[in-house]
Enzyme design. Structure first.
Site, PDB file in Angstrom:
ATOM      1  N   HIS A  97       0.841  -1.207   0.000  1.00 44.38           N
ATOM      2  CA  HIS A  97       0.000   0.000   0.000  1.00 44.38           C
ATOM      3  C   HIS A  97       0.867   1.245   0.000  1.00 44.38           C
ATOM      4  CE1 HIS A  97       0.701  -1.297   4.177  1.00 44.38           C
ATOM      5  NE2 HIS A  97       0.727  -0.018   4.513  1.00 44.38           N
ATOM      6  N   HIS A  99       0.726   5.238   1.129  1.00 41.11           N
ATOM      7  CA  HIS A  99       0.016   6.249   1.918  1.00 41.11           C
ATOM      8  C   HIS A  99       0.107   7.562   1.154  1.00 41.11           C
ATOM      9  CE1 HIS A  99       0.180   4.081   5.929  1.00 41.11           C
ATOM     10  NE2 HIS A  99       1.178   3.456   5.305  1.00 41.11           N
TER      11      HIS A  99
HETATM   12  P1  AMP Z   1       1.752   0.433   7.432  1.00 37.68           P
HETATM   13  O1  AMP Z   1       2.430   0.717   8.734  1.00 37.68           O
HETATM   14  O2  AMP Z   1       2.393   1.149   6.280  1.00 37.68           O
HETATM   15  O3  AMP Z   1       1.595  -1.055   7.190  1.00 37.68           O
HETATM   16  O4  AMP Z   1       0.304   1.080   7.558  1.00 37.68           O
HETATM   17  C1  AMP Z   1      -0.876   0.354   7.662  1.00 37.68           C
HETATM   18  C2  AMP Z   1      -1.997   1.371   7.659  1.00 37.68           C
HETATM   19  O5  AMP Z   1      -3.223   0.690   7.457  1.00 37.68           O
HETATM   20  C3  AMP Z   1      -2.134   2.166   8.959  1.00 37.68           C
HETATM   21  O6  AMP Z   1      -2.030   3.556   8.663  1.00 37.68           O
HETATM   22  C4  AMP Z   1      -3.514   1.780   9.467  1.00 37.68           C
HETATM   23  O7  AMP Z   1      -4.196   2.858  10.087  1.00 37.68           O
HETATM   24  C5  AMP Z   1      -4.220   1.340   8.192  1.00 37.68           C
HETATM   25  N1  AMP Z   1      -5.307   0.397   8.373  1.00 37.68           N
HETATM   26  C6  AMP Z   1      -5.298  -0.759   9.085  1.00 37.68           C
HETATM   27  N2  AMP Z   1      -6.497  -1.374   9.002  1.00 37.68           N
HETATM   28  C7  AMP Z   1      -7.278  -0.606   8.205  1.00 37.68           C
HETATM   29  C8  AMP Z   1      -8.618  -0.707   7.732  1.00 37.68           C
HETATM   30  N3  AMP Z   1      -9.403  -1.738   8.078  1.00 37.68           N
HETATM   31  N4  AMP Z   1      -9.107   0.276   6.948  1.00 37.68           N
HETATM   32  C9  AMP Z   1      -8.324   1.330   6.602  1.00 37.68           C
HETATM   33  N5  AMP Z   1      -7.041   1.471   6.999  1.00 37.68           N
HETATM   34  C10 AMP Z   1      -6.528   0.530   7.802  1.00 37.68           C
END
Ligand code: AMP
Ligand code: ZN
Length: 135
Positions: A97, A99
């Site tokens: 993903h 951001h």
């Molecule tokens: P990372 O540390 O780059 O893996 O970031 C994972 C991101 O996913 C975090 O910013 C979380 O807030 C986000 N996240 C986790 N679960 C969900 C969800 N169900 N819907 C939307 N965002 C999510």
């Protein structure tokens, strides 16, 4: 099927606030936003890290990331684009993903704050990384 939160978002098993979708990727709001409009863009196929994605799929995914960046640059005048690979890099959800983080004047967000690591071995590092990129 992967036991993966983002795959469950893709199947609709977990609800989400979707903002964009095309054939190979979707974009939705982060549930724990660091700024208003914090958006995630994910490929529809599960890959844990960018390094595992075939180049063609990566390139079409990047087209969607670009589209979302362009949209959010109309929402605020600046965005940070971040992408973590692997636990050591702070990756919490093991499905690729990006951001896209809208920025506003004086928001005080400390994104990308780093401290310089003085490396006496830059030449050696260059050799190692160069050879890894030849593989
Ligand atoms: P990372 O540390 O780059 O893996 O970031 C994972 C991101 O996913 C975090 O910013 C979380 O807030 C986000 N996240 C986790 N679960 C969900 C969800 N169900 N819907 C939307 N965002 C999510
Ligand atoms: Zn997944």
């Amino acid at each position: 099927m992967h036991n993966c939160i983002f795959c469950k978002i893709l199947t609709g098993e977990i609800p989400t606030l979707k903002v964009y979708e095309d054939t190979h990727a979707i974009a939705f709001l982060d549930v724990n936003p660091v700024s208003k409009g914090h958006t995630l863009v994910i490929p529809k196929t599960h890959y844990e890290t960018l390094s595992l994605m075939p180049e063609t799929e990566f390139l079409s995914y990047m087209a969607t990331v670009h589209k979302v960046v362009k949209g959010l640059m109309k929402y605020t005048d600046g965005v940070n684009v971040l992408q973590n690979n692997g636990k050591d890099a702070g990756q919490l959800v093991p499905h690729v993903h990006f951001h896209i983080i809208p920025r506003r004047p004086g928001d005080g967000l400390k994104i990308g704050e780093w401290h310089v690591h003085h490396d006496p071995d830059l030449d050696k590092v260059q050799m190692v990384i160069k050879s890894l990129l030849k593989e």
